[in-house]
Design an enzyme around this catalytic site. Structure first.
Site, PDB file in Angstrom:
ATOM      1  N   GLU A  43       0.825  -1.213   0.000  1.00  0.00           N
ATOM      2  CA  GLU A  43       0.000   0.000   0.000  1.00  0.00           C
ATOM      3  C   GLU A  43       0.863   1.269   0.000  1.00  0.00           C
ATOM      4  OE1 GLU A  43      -3.552   1.926   2.825  1.00  0.00           O
ATOM      5  OE2 GLU A  43      -2.148   0.465   3.647  1.00  0.00           O
ATOM      6  N   LYS A 116     -10.381   2.732  -1.377  1.00  0.00           N
ATOM      7  CA  LYS A 116     -10.488   2.105  -0.057  1.00  0.00           C
ATOM      8  C   LYS A 116     -11.778   2.510   0.641  1.00  0.00           C
ATOM      9  CE  LYS A 116      -7.529   1.522   4.068  1.00  0.00           C
ATOM     10  NZ  LYS A 116      -6.189   1.857   4.589  1.00  0.00           N
ATOM     11  N   CYS A 153      -5.754  -2.703   2.837  1.00  0.00           N
ATOM     12  CA  CYS A 153      -5.404  -2.648   4.258  1.00  0.00           C
ATOM     13  C   CYS A 153      -6.595  -2.822   5.198  1.00  0.00           C
ATOM     14  CB  CYS A 153      -4.626  -1.369   4.553  1.00  0.00           C
ATOM     15  SG  CYS A 153      -3.617  -1.465   6.056  1.00  0.00           S
TER      16      CYS A 153
END
Length: 284
Positions: A43, A116, A153
């Site tokens: 990331e 995200k 994540c």
């Protein structure tokens, strides 16, 4: 393609974009040389994980999709090597900012951007200051080497995210991440829990999972994080078929048999027996 070789890249990063892009490029070439078809960097690899503090100047790191030099570079590299590369980047979209990933297919085409969805906010991981929650939803991307899902994540802790990608048709889930120590809880180590939750996604959805973390220490004082690496690949049985250590630089690579995945998914009956009409509480 029945057999797909996947790879997670694990390394430490400087805070210089050119240096990091060159490092990831070198590792992509190495993974491709080992026969990898889908290669996952970690990331926000263009620099240090800057979300440890709320600094206005860090918004200058963001780039739009159009004309983004890092995306253009990895598009050319993907086409040259004939590999798929999900590329994490800090996205500027007008006045909005997202933690995003572009899925670059093996011909260099950008198949789309995932933003995200789950944004953490806590000591050392102050992402809500920088990123708006993503609005793309969870997708499966039809690449040259099969259907893949990609999330980022904190998304990896949410079973709904994994199930949504599996329902969309993903055979392999990819999670680029940046996770390590907790600045205010130095005795707390989430490494095992971090791996276990993703292994659970693999088993519950009969998919393979690939997770790529960084290593090394970044920041100082209260903003210091020691990233714990431990990137891995697991199959649909939950077996870790490739894994790196907590501090090593390297490539975790393994072959995934997509035909076997399909047979296992059908025989387990998870998607035959699920009862979505009983799950409405999950969306209230």
């Amino acid at each position: 393609m029945a057999i797909v070789k996947v790879a997670a890249l694990q390394t430490a990063f400087s805070d210089d974009v050119a240096t990091n892009v060159a490092r990831v490029t070198e590792m992509v070439r190495e993974a491709a040389g080992q026969g990898a078809n889908v290669i996952l960097p970690s990331e926000l690899f263009e620099g240090h994980y800057f979300c440890t503090q709320q600094r206005e100047e860090d918004f200058l790191r963001a780039r739009e999709v159009a004309g983004n030099p890092t995306l253009a570079h990895f598009s050319q590299l993907a086409a040259e090597l004939g590999v798929v590369i999900p590329v994490s980047f800090f996205e500027k979209a007008g006045p909005e900012y997202y933690n995003s990933i572009a899925i670059i297919d093996a011909d260099g085409k950008n198949l789309g951007v995932y933003r995200k969805s789950h944004i953490p906010d806590g000591p050392g991981y102050q992402e809500k200051f920088f990123f708006k929650p993503g609005n793309t939803g969870f997708r499966a991307f039809a690449t040259r080497f099969g259907s893949i899902g990609v999330a980022i994540c904190w998304d990896q802790w949410f079973p709904e995210c994994a199930r949504a990608m599996a329902l969309a048709g993903a055979d392999i889930l990819f999670y680029p991440t940046a996770i390590g120590s907790e600045p205010e809880e130095p005795e707390f180590d989430s490494k095992d829990s971090w791996q276990r939750v993703m292994v659970g996604h693999a088993v519950a959805n009969a998919v393979a999972v690939v997770a790529a973390n960084r290593v090394g220490s970044e920041g100082t004082g209260a903003a210091k994080i020691d990233f714990f690496g431990s990137s891995f690949v697991c199959n649909a049985r939950g077996d870790k078929v490739a894994e790196l250590g907590r501090s090593e630089t390297g490539i975790a690579a393994a072959e995934i048999d997509l035909a076997q995945l399909a047979r296992q998914r059908a025989s387990m009956g998870f998607f035959r027996d699920r009862r979505p009409e009983l799950y409405r509480k999950l969306t209230e």
